[in-house]
Design a protein around this motif. Sequence first.
Motif, PDB file in Angstrom:
ATOM      1  N   UNK A 163      20.482  73.974  58.326  1.00 49.62           N
ATOM      2  CA  UNK A 163      21.105  72.934  59.169  1.00 49.62           C
ATOM      3  C   UNK A 163      22.246  73.542  59.681  1.00 49.62           C
ATOM      4  N   UNK A 164      21.669  72.757  61.176  1.00 47.97           N
ATOM      5  CA  UNK A 164      22.871  72.701  61.982  1.00 47.97           C
ATOM      6  C   UNK A 164      23.183  71.669  62.643  1.00 47.97           C
ATOM      7  N   UNK A 165      24.612  71.796  63.256  1.00 51.51           N
ATOM      8  CA  UNK A 165      24.462  69.951  64.001  1.00 51.51           C
ATOM      9  C   UNK A 165      23.912  69.306  65.060  1.00 51.51           C
ATOM     10  N   UNK A 166      22.798  70.197  65.673  1.00 56.40           N
ATOM     11  CA  UNK A 166      21.736  70.314  66.575  1.00 56.40           C
ATOM     12  C   UNK A 166      19.925  70.091  65.936  1.00 56.40           C
ATOM     13  N   UNK A 167      20.249  69.541  64.178  1.00 53.43           N
ATOM     14  CA  UNK A 167      19.247  69.813  63.561  1.00 53.43           C
ATOM     15  C   UNK A 167      19.103  71.356  63.164  1.00 53.43           C
TER      16      UNK A 167
END
Length: 412
Positions: free
Chosen positions: A322-326
């Motif tokens: 999981x990342x800030x970019x999806x």
Amino acid sequence: MDGQPSSDIIDEIRDIPIYRKSIEQGFFPILEKPEIADGFPDNWMTPRLAKALEEGEAEFVLSTGTNHARMQIIRPPYFLLKTYYRLWSEHPDIADTWEEGCRRVSITTLLATEHVARVNAKKRGTVPEDVTALDDRRLDERTVYLNLRLDPELWLREDVERMIAEIRTEQQAHPLGRYHLDCSGYHLAHLIRKAREWGLWDTFPQPASVITAYEYTPANVRAYLEDHMDCPVVDLFGSTELGYLYYSDHTGRYHPHLDRMSLELVPVAPGSHIHSLIVTSLRSPHMPLIRYRSGDCVRTIDGSTDPTKVTRFCGREKELLPTPNGLVSQGDLDDAVATAAPEVFLYQLRDEGNGSFRLLYTTFDGVPLEPSESAGLEKFIGELTGFHCGTEHRTHIPIGISGKYAWLKMDS
């Protein structure tokens, strides 16, 4: 299409306890791995299966886990091997090496070699004590396994000399001096690197065909193999419980191989173009799987859920980051690494906490990246994930206890 099984399929699975509730309700939800394990094997047991187990027509085996728990399953003996042989014999680029009777030399995990030794010992009614003899590692008249160490980075010169000599033995058994090489891409890359480093590459017999299987092969590793192998390098995708589902051709394009199977693709999250692979398979008569979540992730050429448009197998669903970019998959990170730094061999993304990551990496020639290349790699990974990411050259990234590499290490 919701993937619900046809009446013909329902008739085949009607007596299996795990499916009774779904049959009564007239709806089959996605089958998850914990449900398979809950109550195993009673949740699968039928009179037909009990008889097959008693007569040796079915056996209990463990799936080949990487960083997650291995799952116990039931299948016919040599189930995966038979699927492999069928694909090899039908593949448009390499069927000739099957038809010519080429022997198959396998360079993969130590667990695979030890499994073959146990199978042979069981046939003799003994316990495997020593697998140094080549015949103790021969699965059948056509296939032999070479690796005797967990971590291929720790192969010694004597290991490489032995494996090359054993390859030559198999090659020379063929009237045309041809053989088929089966491998984990990582393991073969290690062997090539060490043979070149120690001046043994000229003694390495070139194969007539190569198949990579067993685990994800990064783009840089595949390019390295293709640079050094003067033959088609074909990739297979599958699993212990399902057999092989897709094969690549010489251009790298994937084709489905869905004998007694059907597939659904389900987005891993709303709006995501990464899809979970949902499989209905009657290949194993002892453990038919209906709407089974394999745990693998794929991408399609147009982001659709059409299984015929799969272009990329991008790792395991449990390892999505999981990342800030999806959500980011192993395949996504691999694209970034291959674009920014083709010299990188092994790599592992490590969570250092507070939204900071570090990419540990090795290179094919052992030389660290230039500062500008490291900066470019950090930029690509940062843009992909939205996290700050540093890089660090290593001479050795240890392999996991399964004999496979972990691409992601999260802060625990």
